[in-house]
Design a protein around this motif. Structure first.
Motif, PDB file in Angstrom:
ATOM      1  N   THR A 117       0.963  -1.472   0.161  1.00 55.79           N
ATOM      2  CA  THR A 117       0.090   0.151   0.133  1.00 55.79           C
ATOM      3  C   THR A 117       0.883   1.639  -0.349  1.00 55.79           C
ATOM      4  O   THR A 117       1.984   1.346   0.144  1.00 55.79           O
ATOM      5  N   ARG A 118       0.221   2.750  -0.604  1.00 60.94           N
ATOM      6  CA  ARG A 118       1.079   3.686  -0.510  1.00 60.94           C
ATOM      7  C   ARG A 118       1.455   4.175   0.984  1.00 60.94           C
ATOM      8  O   ARG A 118       2.325   4.666   0.966  1.00 60.94           O
ATOM      9  N   GLU A 119      -0.063   4.087   1.862  1.00 61.30           N
ATOM     10  CA  GLU A 119       0.711   4.556   2.739  1.00 61.30           C
ATOM     11  C   GLU A 119       1.927   4.081   3.686  1.00 61.30           C
ATOM     12  O   GLU A 119       3.244   4.562   4.329  1.00 61.30           O
ATOM     13  N   CYS A 121       4.628   2.499   2.486  1.00 60.87           N
ATOM     14  CA  CYS A 121       5.123   3.375   1.161  1.00 60.87           C
ATOM     15  C   CYS A 121       6.106   4.463   1.847  1.00 60.87           C
ATOM     16  O   CYS A 121       6.879   3.820   2.241  1.00 60.87           O
ATOM     17  N   THR A 122       5.665   4.965   2.186  1.00 61.90           N
ATOM     18  CA  THR A 122       6.022   6.448   2.580  1.00 61.90           C
ATOM     19  C   THR A 122       6.190   6.452   4.489  1.00 61.90           C
ATOM     20  O   THR A 122       7.562   6.814   4.361  1.00 61.90           O
ATOM     21  N   TYR A 143       5.011   5.191  -5.337  1.00 60.52           N
ATOM     22  CA  TYR A 143       4.029   4.482  -5.522  1.00 60.52           C
ATOM     23  C   TYR A 143       2.908   5.389  -6.277  1.00 60.52           C
ATOM     24  O   TYR A 143       3.067   6.752  -6.765  1.00 60.52           O
ATOM     25  N   ARG A 146       0.194  10.063  -7.994  1.00 64.37           N
ATOM     26  CA  ARG A 146       1.006  11.425  -7.324  1.00 64.37           C
ATOM     27  C   ARG A 146       1.517  11.140  -8.928  1.00 64.37           C
ATOM     28  O   ARG A 146       1.875  10.236  -9.889  1.00 64.37           O
ATOM     29  N   GLN A 151       8.902  11.843  -9.398  1.00 68.08           N
ATOM     30  CA  GLN A 151       9.837   9.977  -9.198  1.00 68.08           C
ATOM     31  C   GLN A 151      11.060   9.995  -9.518  1.00 68.08           C
ATOM     32  O   GLN A 151      12.048   9.259  -9.817  1.00 68.08           O
ATOM     33  N   THR A 165       5.400   0.421  -5.039  1.00 71.23           N
ATOM     34  CA  THR A 165       4.242  -0.102  -4.550  1.00 71.23           C
ATOM     35  C   THR A 165       4.312  -0.516  -6.425  1.00 71.23           C
ATOM     36  O   THR A 165       4.549  -0.623  -7.191  1.00 71.23           O
ATOM     37  N   ARG A 168       3.073   1.134  -9.841  1.00 65.52           N
ATOM     38  CA  ARG A 168       4.407   2.181 -10.196  1.00 65.52           C
ATOM     39  C   ARG A 168       5.771   1.542 -10.313  1.00 65.52           C
ATOM     40  O   ARG A 168       6.552   1.982 -11.403  1.00 65.52           O
ATOM     41  N   GLN A 317      -4.991  10.758  -2.842  1.00 64.04           N
ATOM     42  CA  GLN A 317      -3.439  10.539  -2.554  1.00 64.04           C
ATOM     43  C   GLN A 317      -3.460  12.071  -1.396  1.00 64.04           C
ATOM     44  O   GLN A 317      -2.805  11.430  -0.489  1.00 64.04           O
ATOM     45  N   GLU A 321      -2.723  11.814   2.346  1.00 63.24           N
ATOM     46  CA  GLU A 321      -1.677  12.076   3.496  1.00 63.24           C
ATOM     47  C   GLU A 321      -2.315  12.945   4.485  1.00 63.24           C
ATOM     48  O   GLU A 321      -1.899  12.900   5.053  1.00 63.24           O
TER      49      GLU A 321
END
Length: 372
Positions: A117-119, A121-122, A143, A146, A151, A165, A168, A317, A321
């Protein structure tokens, strides 16, 4: 008193299994042989003593062996796999310190961490940036949801560790923006969740792009058959590490109390409001099954005067966040969410987790309540 360990050969003669009954002991990260710079970075944020999973994983992983780590959610897996990666990448500071040569430096990623998951990931990215700060290890999160440009730009400038993720990562690798040919260490975090979300085919595609000679670390709270077959296919003689405390027989961390309340669906928000008025309540997370319910419950709680925020898949997203940031900072003390937030969200001071709607399976339940 040192941890009791038993080393036994598993069936089919594949690798070895390490089980432990961990008793309180005061090993420090320095004792485990990590670089002084890494220890200094951790100590600057008050991290001195490892958790059992970290203490068991590090000595094995630092030697370059493959590891399957099985530990409950909320037991410190991120540093268990993150520190070996930080130790093994070669950065400018290592050349300056005489530990490496100029030829060993590269702008391409030397380690890859795949998360569901993106969460998560950060969060993993932040933890690794903290640990690698003194040596200036470059960690990048990639991810979806975004813009590509920042990136891609960061990859062009040079990165040591990529956390991403599956979707991406595949996109960027397919566009030749992400070079995986120099990756020497791979981590698959929350492998059982990747299976549940249908990411395993993507993960396998990513693995085929990596050099055959590499270290692979796989972490999963549960070990369903497909995760085991993934490990068999792509890992070489892994050491299976399970971490648990001696008195800990359940699947949840021992100090979690669980209560059940029966309520008519029309009374649920009222009941939640009462629970949120408990003495000594810190931050609270409320899990719902659907995005619509999550948004609705958050609105109703806000109307009742609670500082509530929402995290679910319908939000962009940025909004997700922002809500998480407000929750971490304490601006919002009730977070209503779907299962996008059930794993890997590590916020200090969560005292209550409410299952507004019970999940379909026990694994998700376990991950939800592991947020306390």
């Amino acid at each position: 008193m040192p941890a009791r360990r038993s080393l036994s050969a598993p069936p089919h003669g594949r690798g070895s299994t390490l089980s432990t009954t961990a008793e309180p002991m005061k090993t420090t990260f320095r004792d485990l042989g990590i670089l002084p710079e890494t220890a200094e970075a951790l100590e600057s944020v008050g991290i001195v003593h490892p958790f059992p999973i970290q203490e068991m994983t590090l000595p094995v992983a630092l030697t370059g062996h493959d590891v399957i780590g099985q530990a409950k959610t909320g037991t410190g897996k991120t540093l268990g796999f993150g520190l070996p990666l930080i130790e093994r990448v070669v950065v400018r500071a290592d050349v300056d310190a005489g530990r490496a040569t100029e030829e060993q430096l590269t702008e391409s990623p030397q380690a890859l961490i795949v998360v569901p998951t993106r969460e998560l990931c950060t969060q993993v990215t932040n933890d690794l940036q903290t640990a690698g700060k003194v040596r200036d290890v470059r960690v990048l999160a990639v991810y979806g949801g975004r813009a590509y440009e920042p990136q891609v730009e960061a990859l062009r400038k040079g990165v040591d560790i990529v956390v991403g993720t599956p979707g991406r990562l595949l996109d960027l690798a397919g566009q030749k923006k992400l070079d995986l040919s120099r990756v020497r260490s791979l981590v698959l975090d929350e492998a059982d969740e990747m299976l549940d979300l249908g990411f395993l085919p993507d993960v396998e595609k990513i693995i085929t792009m990596l050099p055959a000679k590499r270290q692979t670390l796989l972490f999963s709270a549960t070990m369903p058959g497909q995760v085991i077959s993934l490990a068999r296919r792509y890992m070489s003689q892994p050491t299976h590490i399970r971490a648990a405390a001696p008195d800990d027989t359940g699947t949840t961390v021992a100090n979690t109390e669980q209560h059940i309340f029966r309520a008519h669906s029309l009374d649920k928000v009222e009941m939640v409001s009462r629970i949120l008025q408990a003495d000594g309540r810190g931050l609270a997370m409320i899990f719902c099954r659907t995005k619509r319910t999550a948004a609705d419950v958050a609105d109703q709680l806000t109307q009742r005067g609670f500082a509530a925020g929402a995290v679910h898949g319908d939000l962009g997203q940025g909004a997700r966040e922002q809500a998480l940031r407000a929750f971490r900072n304490g601006k919002v003390d009730v977070l209503v969410c779907t299962d996008v937030a059930a794993r890997g969200i590590d916020v200090e001071g969560v005292t209550h987790v409410i299952n507004y709607q019970c999940p379909e399976d026990e694994k998700t339940y376990l991950h939800r309540i592991g947020r306390t």
